[in-house]
Design an enzyme around this catalytic site. Structure first.
Site, short mmCIF file in Angstrom:
data_model
loop_
_atom_site.label_atom_id
_atom_site.label_comp_id
_atom_site.label_asym_id
_atom_site.label_seq_id
_atom_site.Cartn_x
_atom_site.Cartn_y
_atom_site.Cartn_z
N CYS A 48 0.95 -1.35 0.28
CA CYS A 48 -0.10 -0.02 -0.17
C CYS A 48 0.62 1.29 0.08
CB CYS A 48 -0.66 0.62 1.21
SG CYS A 48 -1.84 -0.86 1.58
N ASP A 80 -2.29 -3.47 7.63
CA ASP A 80 -3.04 -4.62 8.10
C ASP A 80 -2.95 -6.16 7.51
OD1 ASP A 80 -3.37 -2.58 9.92
OD2 ASP A 80 -5.75 -1.64 8.89
N CYS A 121 -2.12 2.97 3.51
CA CYS A 121 -2.83 1.88 4.23
C CYS A 121 -3.30 2.56 5.32
CB CYS A 121 -1.02 1.34 5.10
SG CYS A 121 -2.00 -0.08 5.08
N ASP A 122 -4.73 1.17 5.28
CA ASP A 122 -6.09 1.78 6.35
C ASP A 122 -6.14 2.87 7.21
OD1 ASP A 122 -6.79 -0.08 4.81
OD2 ASP A 122 -7.53 -1.65 6.54
N LYS A 123 -4.96 2.95 7.53
CA LYS A 123 -4.94 4.17 9.11
C LYS A 123 -4.69 4.72 8.78
CE LYS A 123 -7.30 0.96 11.36
NZ LYS A 123 -7.08 0.27 9.92
N CYS A 193 -4.90 -2.35 -0.52
CA CYS A 193 -6.23 -3.24 -1.05
C CYS A 193 -7.50 -3.16 -1.82
CB CYS A 193 -6.53 -4.16 0.27
SG CYS A 193 -5.34 -4.67 1.34
N GLU A 445 -8.84 -5.79 14.20
CA GLU A 445 -9.65 -5.87 12.83
C GLU A 445 -9.38 -7.77 12.79
OE1 GLU A 445 -8.63 -5.03 8.77
OE2 GLU A 445 -9.16 -2.47 10.08
N SER A 471 -12.10 -5.53 8.93
CA SER A 471 -11.11 -5.45 7.45
C SER A 471 -13.02 -5.29 7.13
CB SER A 471 -10.81 -6.40 7.27
OG SER A 471 -10.33 -5.89 5.72
#
Length: 558
Positions: A48, A80, A121-123, A193, A445, A471
């Site tokens: 990511c 993640d 990435c996610d966070k 992702c 998650e 997730s």
């Protein structure tokens, strides 16, 4: 507009400071310009983020060519996908706070005048936006971009398919060779992702809330357009500095409504609820779970996106990206059009300038007149099991009522082991507790757990309830963010094996079917647990973190 960097570089007393900058190649001309921080979360922990350092070069060029002096710096980002399913996932949500804190500290310490934040990435997406809100200096967010889907047996695949394939392998439905073949092709290059998981959801939200340039959410990480968007973000922040537009001018309550609208229309991740609550607290907007329900009920679900649907972010990009979704919603007056954005224009002005038309030949977006669902997909539940709220994503889900017996686990690993041993049966309600913001800590998650259930064909034949998170790739009857959490004595801590649990999505209810007297008696017997961590970052987080119903942000104790 005030240029804070002048505090650092002007006057005889700042000769040492100027000397430090000149050691890095800056001239007196460079020092006379506004200083713009260019933050990114580039690292080798995850695909990511691996390319973000390269992208930052283009943001710096945009700043320079618009009369600013860019100063690049990086911060952390947790993968993640790689942290999933083990103790490492406890660090994920904590990283959101550290990302926001570290960007804040860098900007405050060096008195930068503006900020371009690049995240993958996610966070790192909400963390970067939270820092922008907190600092309230001219800021533009730009996404690192989605990964391309892999191709397996002629079909598009993502990381979600790998996790679900593990469940299929455990169930004897997939060979080890097939699992390996899928593993080899699922993630072909750089980028986040590929489905409408958390990163792509928050990227879409960054456009809808006004912090990112229109159209910037959907181009893939390795598409040349990504470099152009990063470059234009560098130019845009200089325009914001000139005209005096700050995040507080953009992040209004109405902008948050737009963000919630998009999240529901695209079948986005449940983590959007957590992150939008957190972002609202940084900017001083009073956003509540009730606001999410109010907006959901008026918002149609129109994007057929994974994990609840069929398509990936690349497919949405091909038909017009987030602007086409917003123009569809605009037709039904479902957006607050007068919100300000980082272009310096309103949402309406941005959308009116984008020449996109809805094509009947594509299947990614349904017509707003005949949506996938008449209402949105991020549903808030309340009841005796979660008095302060819980969240479930209903995209792709057919079950609206569920009654079952509880099987209780106090750790994610214990639940996963039970699932792997095929001990979870139809009509069970899997309870995973002490995994909340304080209890985990870090609110893990649980894609490994949820994907294993889906892989065993139990996705809607069982329910799962947790005070942890899921997730964005999770699907099925999976209910997270149960509040208050077990660690503070929430009712989820009082559930026993065999208790009847009732879930009614249509009625927004989730209840443990025991009497109030029994709940009171069990509460008398309950005792707090010793923290899992007594020092370090996780302990600090656990000592300061608020409830998931408040965004799980950290707040000083005074």
């Amino acid at each position: 507009m005030e240029i804070s960097s002048r505090n650092v570089v002007e006057g005889p007393s700042r000769a040492p400071h100027r000397a430090m900058y000149k050691a890095m190649g800056l001239s007196d001309i460079d020092l006379g310009k506004p200083f713009i921080g260019v933050s990114h979360t580039g690292n080798e922990a995850t695909p990511c983020n691996i390319h973000l350092g390269r992208l930052s070069v283009h943001a710096k060029a945009g700043v320079q060519e618009s009369g600013g002096t860019p100063r690049e710096f990086s911060t952390i980002a947790v993968s993640d996908g790689i942290a999933m399913g083990h103790e490492g996932m406890k660090s994920s949500l904590v990283s959101r706070e550290i990302i926001a804190d570290s960007i804040e500290l860098m900007v405050r310490a060096h008195q930068y005048d503006g900020l371009v934040g690049i995240a993958g990435c996610d966070k790192s997406l909400p963390g970067s936006m939270m820092a922008m809100a907190r600092l309230n200096i001219p800021s533009v967010f730009v996404y690192g971009g989605t990964i391309m889907p892999g191709i397996y047996e002629g079909k598009q695949v993502t990381i979600q398919d790998i996790y679900e394939a593990v469940g299929s392998y455990d169930a004897g439905q997939l060979t080890l060779e097939a699992l390996k073949n899928l593993e080899n092709v699922a993630c072909p290059n750089a980028g986040s992702c590929g489905g409408m998981y958390t990163a792509n959801t928050m990227a879409s939200i960054s456009e809808a809330i006004g912090l990112a340039l229109p159209g910037s959410a959907s181009p893939p990480a390795e598409d040349p357009r990504r470099e152009k968007f990063v470059y234009n973000s560098g130019k845009a922040v200089m325009n914001l500095l000139e005209v005096g537009i700050r995040p507080k001018d953009i992040l209004t309550y109405e902008a948050f409504e737009n963000a919630i609208t998009i999240a529901n229309a695209i079948g986005g991740s449940t983590n959007a609820v957590l992150h939008l609550l957190a972002l609202s607290r940084e900017i001083g907007v009073n956003l509540t779970l009730e606001d999410f329900e109010k907006v959901r009920k008026r918002t149609p679900h129109i994007a057929d996106m994974r994990p609840g649907g069929f398509y990936v972010m690349l497919d949405l990009d091909k038909v017009g990206g987030v602007p086409l979704v917003m123009k569809s919603l605009q037709k039904k007056n479902l957006l607050n059009e007068n919100t300000l954005t980082v272009t310096g224009k309103t949402m309406k002005q941005n959308l009116d300038s984008i020449q996109l038309s809805f094509s009947e030949n594509q299947k990614v977006l349904k017509p707003i007149e005949s949506p996938i669902h008449d209402v949105g997909t991020l549903t808030i539940l309340r009841g005796s099991l979660a008095p302060d709220g819980a969240v479930v994503k209903v995209a792709g889900m057919h079950t609206t009522e569920f009654v079952g017996k509880a099987k209780v686990f106090d750790r994610e690993e214990d639940a996963f082991d039970a699932i792997s041993r095929r001990e979870i049966k139809e009509h069970d309600v899997v309870i995973i507790r002490y995994e909340g913001p304080k209890g985990g800590p870090g609110m893990r998650e649980m894609l490994g757990v949820t994907a294993a259930l889906v892989g065993q064909k139990l996705g809607e034949k069982v329910a799962l309830v947790t005070d942890g998170r899921f997730s964005g790739a999770t699907r099925g009857l999976m209910i997270g963010h149960a509040s208050p959490e077990a660690a503070v004595g929430g009712n989820i801590a009082l559930v026993k094996d065999g208790d009847e649990i009732r879930i009614n999505i249509a009625k927004n209810s989730i209840d443990i079917m025991i009497s109030e007297d029994e709940i009171a008696e069990r509460r008398k017997q309950w005792r707090p647990r010793k923290p899992n961590y007594e020092n370090g970052a996780l302990a600090k987080f656990a000592s300061l973190v608020t409830s998931a119903s408040e965004g799980a942000i950290t707040r000083p104790k005074w």
